[in-house]
Design a protein around this motif. Structure first.
Motif, PDB file in Angstrom:
ATOM      1  N   VAL A 111      91.582 -22.121 -37.969  1.00 22.04           N
ATOM      2  CA  VAL A 111      90.420 -21.363 -38.443  1.00 22.04           C
ATOM      3  C   VAL A 111      89.278 -22.338 -38.709  1.00 22.04           C
ATOM      4  O   VAL A 111      89.403 -23.264 -39.513  1.00 22.04           O
ATOM      5  CB  VAL A 111      90.749 -20.573 -39.718  1.00 22.04           C
ATOM      6  N   LYS A 112      88.163 -22.099 -38.031  1.00 19.52           N
ATOM      7  CA  LYS A 112      86.997 -22.975 -38.172  1.00 19.52           C
ATOM      8  C   LYS A 112      86.213 -22.643 -39.430  1.00 19.52           C
ATOM      9  O   LYS A 112      85.779 -23.528 -40.166  1.00 19.52           O
ATOM     10  CB  LYS A 112      86.113 -22.826 -36.930  1.00 19.52           C
ATOM     11  N   SER A 113      86.026 -21.363 -39.707  1.00 16.40           N
ATOM     12  CA  SER A 113      85.299 -20.946 -40.914  1.00 16.40           C
ATOM     13  C   SER A 113      85.689 -19.532 -41.294  1.00 16.40           C
ATOM     14  O   SER A 113      86.174 -18.762 -40.457  1.00 16.40           O
ATOM     15  CB  SER A 113      83.783 -21.019 -40.698  1.00 16.40           C
ATOM     16  N   MET A 114      85.486 -19.212 -42.571  1.00 18.02           N
ATOM     17  CA  MET A 114      85.780 -17.881 -43.089  1.00 18.02           C
ATOM     18  C   MET A 114      84.783 -17.567 -44.192  1.00 18.02           C
ATOM     19  O   MET A 114      84.522 -18.400 -45.056  1.00 18.02           O
ATOM     20  CB  MET A 114      87.208 -17.841 -43.649  1.00 18.02           C
ATOM     21  N   LYS A 115      84.204 -16.371 -44.178  1.00 18.19           N
ATOM     22  CA  LYS A 115      83.276 -15.990 -45.234  1.00 18.19           C
ATOM     23  C   LYS A 115      83.293 -14.483 -45.435  1.00 18.19           C
ATOM     24  O   LYS A 115      83.599 -13.712 -44.521  1.00 18.19           O
ATOM     25  CB  LYS A 115      81.860 -16.465 -44.936  1.00 18.19           C
ATOM     26  N   VAL A 116      82.983 -14.076 -46.675  1.00 20.96           N
ATOM     27  CA  VAL A 116      82.888 -12.658 -47.038  1.00 20.96           C
ATOM     28  C   VAL A 116      81.433 -12.323 -47.268  1.00 20.96           C
ATOM     29  O   VAL A 116      80.732 -13.036 -47.993  1.00 20.96           O
ATOM     30  CB  VAL A 116      83.716 -12.352 -48.295  1.00 20.96           C
ATOM     31  N   GLU A 117      80.951 -11.249 -46.643  1.00 21.83           N
ATOM     32  CA  GLU A 117      79.561 -10.836 -46.778  1.00 21.83           C
ATOM     33  C   GLU A 117      79.481  -9.413 -47.302  1.00 21.83           C
ATOM     34  O   GLU A 117      80.354  -8.593 -47.042  1.00 21.83           O
ATOM     35  CB  GLU A 117      78.849 -10.912 -45.416  1.00 21.83           C
ATOM     36  N   LYS A 118      78.412  -9.128 -48.055  1.00 24.38           N
ATOM     37  CA  LYS A 118      78.094  -7.758 -48.465  1.00 24.38           C
ATOM     38  C   LYS A 118      77.118  -7.177 -47.451  1.00 24.38           C
ATOM     39  O   LYS A 118      76.142  -7.830 -47.074  1.00 24.38           O
ATOM     40  CB  LYS A 118      77.464  -7.748 -49.855  1.00 24.38           C
ATOM     41  N   VAL A 119      77.385  -5.954 -47.002  1.00 23.18           N
ATOM     42  CA  VAL A 119      76.548  -5.331 -45.986  1.00 23.18           C
ATOM     43  C   VAL A 119      75.963  -4.035 -46.511  1.00 23.18           C
ATOM     44  O   VAL A 119      76.158  -3.671 -47.673  1.00 23.18           O
ATOM     45  CB  VAL A 119      77.362  -5.072 -44.698  1.00 23.18           C
ATOM     46  N   SER A 120      75.243  -3.333 -45.643  1.00 26.15           N
ATOM     47  CA  SER A 120      74.613  -2.073 -46.007  1.00 26.15           C
ATOM     48  C   SER A 120      75.629  -1.120 -46.618  1.00 26.15           C
ATOM     49  O   SER A 120      76.712  -0.921 -46.084  1.00 26.15           O
ATOM     50  CB  SER A 120      73.991  -1.437 -44.758  1.00 26.15           C
ATOM     51  N   THR A 170      85.880 -17.223 -37.964  1.00 25.21           N
ATOM     52  CA  THR A 170      85.634 -17.921 -36.704  1.00 25.21           C
ATOM     53  C   THR A 170      86.810 -18.847 -36.440  1.00 25.21           C
ATOM     54  O   THR A 170      87.135 -19.699 -37.274  1.00 25.21           O
ATOM     55  CB  THR A 170      84.326 -18.727 -36.759  1.00 25.21           C
ATOM     56  N   PHE A 171      87.453 -18.663 -35.296  1.00 27.30           N
ATOM     57  CA  PHE A 171      88.644 -19.434 -34.962  1.00 27.30           C
ATOM     58  C   PHE A 171      88.278 -20.673 -34.151  1.00 27.30           C
ATOM     59  O   PHE A 171      87.270 -20.698 -33.423  1.00 27.30           O
ATOM     60  CB  PHE A 171      89.631 -18.572 -34.175  1.00 27.30           C
ATOM     61  N   ASP A 172      89.087 -21.668 -34.273  1.00 21.88           N
ATOM     62  CA  ASP A 172      88.980 -22.861 -33.435  1.00 21.88           C
ATOM     63  C   ASP A 172      89.133 -22.432 -31.963  1.00 21.88           C
ATOM     64  O   ASP A 172      89.965 -21.580 -31.655  1.00 21.88           O
ATOM     65  CB  ASP A 172      90.093 -23.848 -33.816  1.00 21.88           C
ATOM     66  N   PRO A 173      88.333 -22.976 -31.046  1.00 24.87           N
ATOM     67  CA  PRO A 173      88.400 -22.550 -29.636  1.00 24.87           C
ATOM     68  C   PRO A 173      89.786 -22.692 -29.005  1.00 24.87           C
ATOM     69  O   PRO A 173      90.068 -22.060 -27.982  1.00 24.87           O
ATOM     70  CB  PRO A 173      87.393 -23.472 -28.949  1.00 24.87           C
ATOM     71  N   LYS A 174      90.664 -23.483 -29.607  1.00 22.47           N
ATOM     72  CA  LYS A 174      91.997 -23.690 -29.041  1.00 22.47           C
ATOM     73  C   LYS A 174      93.036 -22.735 -29.631  1.00 22.47           C
ATOM     74  O   LYS A 174      94.222 -22.848 -29.316  1.00 22.47           O
ATOM     75  CB  LYS A 174      92.448 -25.138 -29.269  1.00 22.47           C
ATOM     76  N   VAL A 223      85.350  -7.501 -32.483  1.00 23.95           N
ATOM     77  CA  VAL A 223      85.265  -8.872 -31.967  1.00 23.95           C
ATOM     78  C   VAL A 223      83.827  -9.067 -31.481  1.00 23.95           C
ATOM     79  O   VAL A 223      83.516  -8.862 -30.301  1.00 23.95           O
ATOM     80  CB  VAL A 223      86.277  -9.094 -30.827  1.00 23.95           C
ATOM     81  N   PRO A 224      82.912  -9.437 -32.398  1.00 23.37           N
ATOM     82  CA  PRO A 224      81.496  -9.522 -32.025  1.00 23.37           C
ATOM     83  C   PRO A 224      81.180 -10.605 -31.002  1.00 23.37           C
ATOM     84  O   PRO A 224      80.195 -10.495 -30.270  1.00 23.37           O
ATOM     85  CB  PRO A 224      80.797  -9.805 -33.361  1.00 23.37           C
ATOM     86  N   SER A 225      81.961 -11.668 -30.934  1.00 22.48           N
ATOM     87  CA  SER A 225      81.749 -12.729 -29.948  1.00 22.48           C
ATOM     88  C   SER A 225      83.043 -13.517 -29.780  1.00 22.48           C
ATOM     89  O   SER A 225      84.013 -13.307 -30.527  1.00 22.48           O
ATOM     90  CB  SER A 225      80.609 -13.660 -30.380  1.00 22.48           C
ATOM     91  N   THR A 226      83.066 -14.410 -28.818  1.00 23.49           N
ATOM     92  CA  THR A 226      84.265 -15.196 -28.544  1.00 23.49           C
ATOM     93  C   THR A 226      84.720 -15.955 -29.795  1.00 23.49           C
ATOM     94  O   THR A 226      83.914 -16.582 -30.476  1.00 23.49           O
ATOM     95  CB  THR A 226      83.987 -16.203 -27.409  1.00 23.49           C
ATOM     96  N   ASN A 227      85.997 -15.853 -30.083  1.00 20.90           N
ATOM     97  CA  ASN A 227      86.619 -16.570 -31.215  1.00 20.90           C
ATOM     98  C   ASN A 227      86.162 -16.084 -32.587  1.00 20.90           C
ATOM     99  O   ASN A 227      86.411 -16.761 -33.586  1.00 20.90           O
ATOM    100  CB  ASN A 227      86.377 -18.083 -31.119  1.00 20.90           C
ATOM    101  N   VAL A 228      85.505 -14.917 -32.669  1.00 26.10           N
ATOM    102  CA  VAL A 228      85.047 -14.389 -33.958  1.00 26.10           C
ATOM    103  C   VAL A 228      85.714 -13.032 -34.210  1.00 26.10           C
ATOM    104  O   VAL A 228      85.758 -12.176 -33.328  1.00 26.10           O
ATOM    105  CB  VAL A 228      83.516 -14.248 -34.012  1.00 26.10           C
ATOM    106  N   LEU A 229      86.220 -12.869 -35.415  1.00 30.27           N
ATOM    107  CA  LEU A 229      86.853 -11.617 -35.828  1.00 30.27           C
ATOM    108  C   LEU A 229      86.102 -11.071 -37.035  1.00 30.27           C
ATOM    109  O   LEU A 229      85.849 -11.806 -38.000  1.00 30.27           O
ATOM    110  CB  LEU A 229      88.321 -11.863 -36.195  1.00 30.27           C
ATOM    111  N   ARG A 230      85.745  -9.784 -36.992  1.00 33.15           N
ATOM    112  CA  ARG A 230      85.022  -9.127 -38.084  1.00 33.15           C
ATOM    113  C   ARG A 230      85.909  -8.009 -38.632  1.00 33.15           C
ATOM    114  O   ARG A 230      86.240  -7.058 -37.923  1.00 33.15           O
ATOM    115  CB  ARG A 230      83.697  -8.556 -37.594  1.00 33.15           C
TER     116      ARG A 230
END
Length: 852
Positions: free
Chosen positions: A627-636, A645-649, A602-609
């Motif tokens: 759900v406010k936004s959702m994305k898939v990223e490629k990392v190291s 990222t979830f809606d604050p409510k 949980v890197p920050s409020t309302n965010v799930l990794r």
């Protein structure tokens, strides 16, 4: 209890028999006493070998008829000077040791070889002490041997590291302990380019025809490489798959292995023979030689040469495994079993005429081999299963006057023997109709069809939506084995196949990206696409095609050859991302093609990794409430990470199952939340007992009941693991939790140590439990509000391996209210007022947790 990672260090070398090198294709060995690679038998000259037995005779020539000049014992190191194959087919080596030169048979010599990880090995201990290189991508070094441990360093691609230790974790993953930039940690063995193969007799062989290399040992697996005719590949091991095809594992590029048909390689055999009885393979052409293998009846072996020994016995030299040759008595074989090693590419003619006759066939055995021609000498091209149906337009007879039926399979034309099929005579087999007895239910499939009659060829009356209620009027089993139901639904009456109401259809998985058609033909219209590891539900089969329901609940046809009973072993991905409503609550769901670990933070409020060595993640494209936004990223390292990222409510509860990952998305607050309260101990297990006789089990249960009332008044749903004075095993308590769709688990206890111990502690687990991050948040919230409510000393939040926490799949904590061993706190714990205050504090903590 603390988690202990143990590692044992074994010897870093294994011994490979020298006689496996003789008179064969060049072999690859990594010598333990140097860095050279032995690529040809002549390169053994000048290298060291070890004697394997005691009292081994050294002779003046390459045979037992020569004089004995010395003896040596097991473990003696000798230098190999020359080699010779004598008239008996024996391999002898000229060796030197202790100023003595002479000849020793290959049976008693072995070359020391650096041991490294075999593809099938379950221990990486043999790598300990070696230096290995990180692959093409940067790699995370972790504090422990799973992806759930924190990253302590990122190691650049290509870095060479010494392996300090090895460990196989609970998921059977091999991890290496290494040191980098002054820090020690753990790296998955899969992220290294390993420089050899342990325990394997790696043989270099030449490809005779351009052939494809696959991820697994069938053509259903993805193609990873094409080997050109004349090229050479290093062969490691062989495997015969369910289709009776022999495949071999090869290295096709540095650090990369795959599977190729054994028929791709040049084989200098003069014939094939079928073993007529279980027999032994020997290192020489008499039974006095060492037994190197046992071959079962019915196995076909390549024959290389024939030899008659001094006892007038006929022996054959055979290949009994990839790159391995030995001798078998001619008595082991059928005298009529010899067939050419390289048959003509033309299809041999059947013994009888091909007869044109249309027959409807149904497979009558569990598994039926389907061959390339009408006879057992033809290759198996695929297999079919019980009740699979085919239409045959021709048949042929073999030498025994038995029929072979020609059909179309997913792999092309194929032939089925008369013994594995039955002919379905639709004209003479009238199905028996039975009454439905008023049975009711709901349609389970999307896009269900109601037919005018109990046949797929009859007219479609209407489409029936999923969850539509129906009543069964009658039922029958048709000649092709399909169970048909005559139903009434939405004021209509007609026939549906029983898979429309099944809740447990068989599942298969895509082996590659493939088109789904609206008919059993590649010329039909495309309706959907499935991908590697996509799970599909099987409705029915026809002529090598499968009628499926895709993850998107679309219905269509796909060739059977692109489906597998199990997800490809290489796929570590989250597939079929979708939204579902379960028990009235909204979920995001991803399928897992096999069991593997997932980690989240949980890197920050309302965010799930969400992450964990995932090769791919199927992003949900549709809008999800909360759900406010959702994305898939490629990392190291090239792995995929899911960021939500979830809606604050809104809040969420995440669960990692063996076959899926779920995220329940819910409005914040206690209303609608589902909570399990576990009153510790019970019945014959009183727990701690204070000096005044206060029993922990009574404190726990009373507090749990007060907490239940508090939570239900706030709109939550509550389940008690025990509501009376009964005893439950720890596994029963977590079993209740893990079988539920609940959001939190609270275990209530009272502490005990000595008379001066005091205060309140909340425990959680993150070293084992998947939900460690959320459990920590829950523990902090409850601890804060609990000590405010009951006024005890704050002992803080602690990480521990308590069973009910570490084995819990939902966010969970264990609360120690106060110390029964402390007279003052015992007096408090014994009162109703204190227990009610404790319940109020825990309720406030839960409320704050669900509002974060």
């Amino acid at each position: 209890m603390k988690k202990v990672i143990a590692s044992s260090v074994l010897a870093t070398s294994v011994l490979l028999p020298l006689n496996l090198l003789a008179s064969e294709a060049p072999s690859v060995y990594a010598a333990s006493n140097s860095s050279i690679i032995i690529e040809d038998i002549q390169q053994l000259i000048g290298n060291k070998a070890l004697v394997t037995e005691n009292n081994v005779n050294i002779r003046s020539g390459a045979g037992t008829e020569f004089n004995k000049i010395s003896q040596t014992s097991a473990g003696q190191s000798v230098s190999v000077l020359a080699n010779e194959k004598n008239s008996k087919g024996e391999i002898w080596y000229k060796v030197s040791f202790n100023s003595t030169e002479g000849w020793i048979i290959s049976d008693y010599l072995k070359v020391a070889t650096t041991a490294v990880k075999a593809s099938a090995t379950k221990s990486g201990d043999s790598y300990v002490g070696t230096t290995q290189k990180i692959g093409k991508n940067a790699t995370n070094m972790r504090s422990g041997a799973t992806t759930s441990y924190k990253v302590v360093k990122t190691i650049p691609a290509g870095t060479s590291l010494k392996i300090i230790g090895a460990f196989t974790n609970a998921q059977n993953e091999i991890w290496f302990n290494v040191e980098y930039s002054g820090k020690k940690g753990w790296v998955s063995s899969d992220l290294f380019v390993l420089n050899g193969t342990a325990g394997e007799t790696a043989t270099v062989m030449t490809v005779i025809n351009s052939s494809t290399v696959h991820k697994g040992a069938t053509k259903n697996y993805a193609t990873v490489f094409t080997a050109k005719a004349g090229s050479t590949l290093t062969v490691h091991q062989e495997f015969t798959n369910a289709y009776n095809e022999k495949w071999v594992q090869v290295t096709y590029a540095t650090g990369k292995k795959g599977w190729i048909l054994a028929s791709a390689f040049i084989n200098n055999s003069i014939a094939n023979k079928v073993v007529s009885k279980t027999s032994t393979v020997h290192s020489g052409a008499t039974k006095s030689y060492k037994t190197v293998a046992t071959i079962n009846k019915g196995v076909k072996l390549a024959i290389h040469q024939e030899f008659t020994n001094a006892a007038k016995e006929k022996w054959y030299q055979v290949t009994y495994a990839v790159g391995k040759k030995g001798w078998m008595s001619a008595e082991s074989f059928d005298s009529v079993s010899t067939v050419p090693e390289h048959p003509s590419t033309e299809t041999p003619s059947p013994n009888g005429d091909i007869v044109t006759e249309e027959n409807n066939l149904k497979v009558s055995v569990s598994v039926a081999n389907m061959r390339s021609g009408p006879g057992t000498t033809y290759d198996v091209v695929t297999q079919s299963k019980l009740n699979d149906q085919y239409v045959s337009s021709q048949y042929a007879t073999d030498a025994s006057k038995e029929k072979w039926y020609k059909v179309v399979s997913g792999s092309g034309d194929a032939w089925l023997h008369q013994s594995v099929v039955t002919i379905v005579d639709k004209g003479n087999d009238t199905p028996v109709v039975t009454p439905g007895n008023g049975e009711t239910g709901t349609i389970q499939r999307s896009n269900a069809l109601m037919y005018a009659d109990s046949s797929y060829n009859s007219a479609v009356l209407v489409g029936v939506a999923k969850n539509t209620k129906y009543t069964v009027v009658s039922k029958l089993v048709s000649t092709d084995g399909t169970t048909w139901l005559n139903i009434q639904a939405n004021g209509k009456q007609g026939w549906i196949p029983d898979f429309e109401i099944s809740t447990n259809l068989p599942t298969k998985y895509g082996t590659k990206t493939s088109t789904v058609y609206n008919g059993a033909s590649a010329t039909a219209k495309k309706v959907d696409t499935i991908y590697l590891s996509s799970p599909v539900r099987i409705l029915r089969t026809l002529n090598g095609w499968v009628n499926i329901e895709t993850p998107a609940e679309k219905r269509g046809w796909i060739q059977a050859s692109v489906l597998s009973d199990a997800a490809p072993v290489s796929a570590i991905s989250l597939t079929n991302g979708r939204t579902e409503v379960r028990n009235g609550q909204n979920y995001m769901v991803w399928s897992k093609p096999k069991k593997f670990d997932i980690t989240y933070s949980v890197p920050s409020t309302n965010v799930l990794r969400v992450y964990g060595n995932l090769t791919s993640i199927n992003e949900i494209k549709s809008n999800v409430v909360g759900v406010k936004s959702m994305k898939v990223e490629k990392v190291s390292g090239g792995t995929s990470v899911l960021l939500i990222t979830f809606d604050p409510k809104y809040s969420y509860t995440i669960r990692d199952y063996n076959n899926e990952l779920t995220i329940k998305v819910v409005p914040k607050g206690l209303v609608g939340k589902k909570i399990i309260i576990d009153a510790g101990h019970g019945a014959s297990d009183p727990g701690a007992i204070g000096k005044k006789g206060t029993k922990e089990k009574d404190v726990n249960l009373a507090t749990a009941q007060f907490l239940k009332a508090e939570l239900e008044a706030a709109g939550a749903t509550v389940k008690l693991t025990r509501s009376t004075d009964v005893f439950l095993e720890l596994s029963q308590r977590t079993g209740i939790s893990n079988a539920s769709d609940y959001d939190a688990f609270i275990s209530i206890h009272a502490d005990s140590f000595n008379s001066t111990s005091k205060g309140t502690t909340t425990f959680y687990n993150s070293s084992v439990s998947f939900n460690g991050p959320r459990s920590l948040t829950l523990a902090k919230s409850i601890q804060s509000d609990l000590v405010k409510s009951i006024g005890t000393y704050n002992r803080g939040v602690k990480q521990e391996n308590f069973y009910v926490n570490r084995m819990n799949e939902i966010p969970s904590v264990l609360v120690e209210l106060a110390f029964l061993s402390n007279p003052t706190e015992e007096a408090q714990l014994a009162t109703t007022a204190f227990r009610k205050k404790a319940a109020t504090g825990i309720r406030k903590g839960l409320e704050n947790y669900f509002n974060q």
